[in-house]
Design an enzyme around this catalytic site. Structure first.
Site, PDB file in Angstrom:
ATOM      1  N   ARG A  96      38.007  30.598  21.570  1.00  0.00           N
ATOM      2  CA  ARG A  96      38.118  31.323  22.831  1.00  0.00           C
ATOM      3  C   ARG A  96      38.531  30.401  23.979  1.00  0.00           C
ATOM      4  O   ARG A  96      39.043  30.863  24.996  1.00  0.00           O
ATOM      5  CB  ARG A  96      36.761  31.955  23.118  1.00  0.00           C
ATOM      6  N   GLU A  99      25.902  35.726  39.383  1.00  0.00           N
ATOM      7  CA  GLU A  99      25.128  36.791  38.748  1.00  0.00           C
ATOM      8  C   GLU A  99      24.457  36.255  37.488  1.00  0.00           C
ATOM      9  O   GLU A  99      25.014  35.417  36.796  1.00  0.00           O
ATOM     10  CB  GLU A  99      26.103  37.929  38.389  1.00  0.00           C
ATOM     11  N   ASP A 116      22.605  38.045  34.153  1.00  0.00           N
ATOM     12  CA  ASP A 116      22.449  39.364  33.522  1.00  0.00           C
ATOM     13  C   ASP A 116      21.593  39.347  32.273  1.00  0.00           C
ATOM     14  O   ASP A 116      21.768  38.479  31.424  1.00  0.00           O
ATOM     15  CB  ASP A 116      23.806  39.860  32.967  1.00  0.00           C
ATOM     16  N   TRP A 118      32.250  46.332  22.485  1.00  0.00           N
ATOM     17  CA  TRP A 118      31.288  45.235  22.495  1.00  0.00           C
ATOM     18  C   TRP A 118      29.858  45.738  22.324  1.00  0.00           C
ATOM     19  O   TRP A 118      29.005  45.009  21.841  1.00  0.00           O
ATOM     20  CB  TRP A 118      31.403  44.391  23.766  1.00  0.00           C
ATOM     21  N   ASN A 170      24.667  37.003  30.358  1.00  0.00           N
ATOM     22  CA  ASN A 170      25.872  36.406  30.925  1.00  0.00           C
ATOM     23  C   ASN A 170      25.501  35.767  32.253  1.00  0.00           C
ATOM     24  O   ASN A 170      24.495  36.143  32.872  1.00  0.00           O
ATOM     25  CB  ASN A 170      26.979  37.461  31.114  1.00  0.00           C
ATOM     26  N   GLU A 175      21.390  42.326  29.428  1.00  0.00           N
ATOM     27  CA  GLU A 175      21.883  43.649  29.043  1.00  0.00           C
ATOM     28  C   GLU A 175      21.374  43.920  27.629  1.00  0.00           C
ATOM     29  O   GLU A 175      21.602  43.123  26.721  1.00  0.00           O
ATOM     30  CB  GLU A 175      23.411  43.690  29.062  1.00  0.00           C
TER      31      GLU A 175
END
Ligand SMILES: *[C@@H]1O[C@H](CO)[C@@H](O)[C@H](O)[C@H]1NC(C)=O
Length: 239
Positions: free
Chosen positions: A225, A79, A81, A147, A98, A83
């Protein structure tokens, strides 16, 4: 050549909150306090270039998310994206991107937009090389999630609903998958064409400028992360 929304897409979410107008030239997606809306391409594509012009929700759009994305079909999906996270009146939108590969995402980047995406239509493009069957999707929805709303501090103002984003000049230039075989539009000569499609020097400079000036989050810079090391693609020069 711009498509026609009546021919090219199905409203697959939110029924009457999505509308096709002007003989198929414009599609609007709205969000009210009951739900959002969305559409999906009728065709499935192997690869191609997908453009749409989008004018985002004006005014107070806090808590809204307007999307345009390409998604493969089936499990372990791929995918790409876009957004767009709304904001309080006069405050900048954030574009959140993403990429999923084999069902795994975690490749977020965020940018402040350096133009007002609500005052005019702007073109957003996804270029897809790999041979995998995809559909184009678009949704608008509201979210109280952290988020998209600065940790839940910025609330949607439902007195301003419905929130409406407008799409036009949807153009899928690629290879369509069908039962009778794949058919490629004239611009999509063969896979070779798409493999060599990329950014020229000017385009690469523009990307660098946006990354340096407007990027506010980059997973490739988020070492906390990924305690066991950054994802492999982060070591490629263009990231
Ligand atoms: C809204 O604007 C403020 C700056 O005024 C910014 O800090 C915040 O990240 C923005 N929110 C979104 C979702 O873009």
């Amino acid at each position: 050549m711009a498509g026609n929304f009546f021919q090219d897409v199905d409203i697959n979410f939110g029924g009457p909150r999505a509308q096709i107008l002007n003989g198929g030239q414009v599609l609007t997606l709205s969000l009210d306090n009951s739900s959002g809306s969305g559409f999906q391409s009728k065709n499935q594509y192997l690869f191609g270039r997908f453009d749409v012009q989008l004018k985002l929700i004006p005014g107070n759009s806090a808590g809204t998310v307007t999307t345009f994305y390409l998604s493969s079909i089936g499990s372990a999906h791929d995918e790409i994206d876009f957004e767009f996270l709304g904001n309080a009146s006069g405050q900048p939108y954030t574009v959140h991107t993403n990429i999923y590969a084999q069902g795994k995402g975690d490749r977020e980047q965020q940018f402040r937009l350096w133009f007002d995406p609500t005052s005019a239509y702007h073109t957003y493009t996804i270029l897809w090389n790999p041979l995998r069957i995809n559909v184009i999707n678009s949704f608008i929805y509201g979210t109280p999630d952290d988020w998209a709303t600065q940790g839940g501090r910025v609330k949607s103002d439902w007195t301003k609903a419905p929130f409406t984003a407008s799409y036009r000049n949807y153009n899928a230039n690629g290879c369509v998958v069908s039962a009778s075989g794949n058919s490629c539009s004239s611009g999509a000569l063969n896979n070779q064409t798409w493999q060599t499609q990329g950014l020229d020097a000017n385009g690469r400079n523009r990307i660098r400028w946006v990354q340096q000036s407007y990027m506010i989050y980059n997973y490739c810079a988020d070492v906390q992360r990924f305690p066991r090391g950054l994802p492999r693609e982060c070591k490629l020069p263009r990231f």
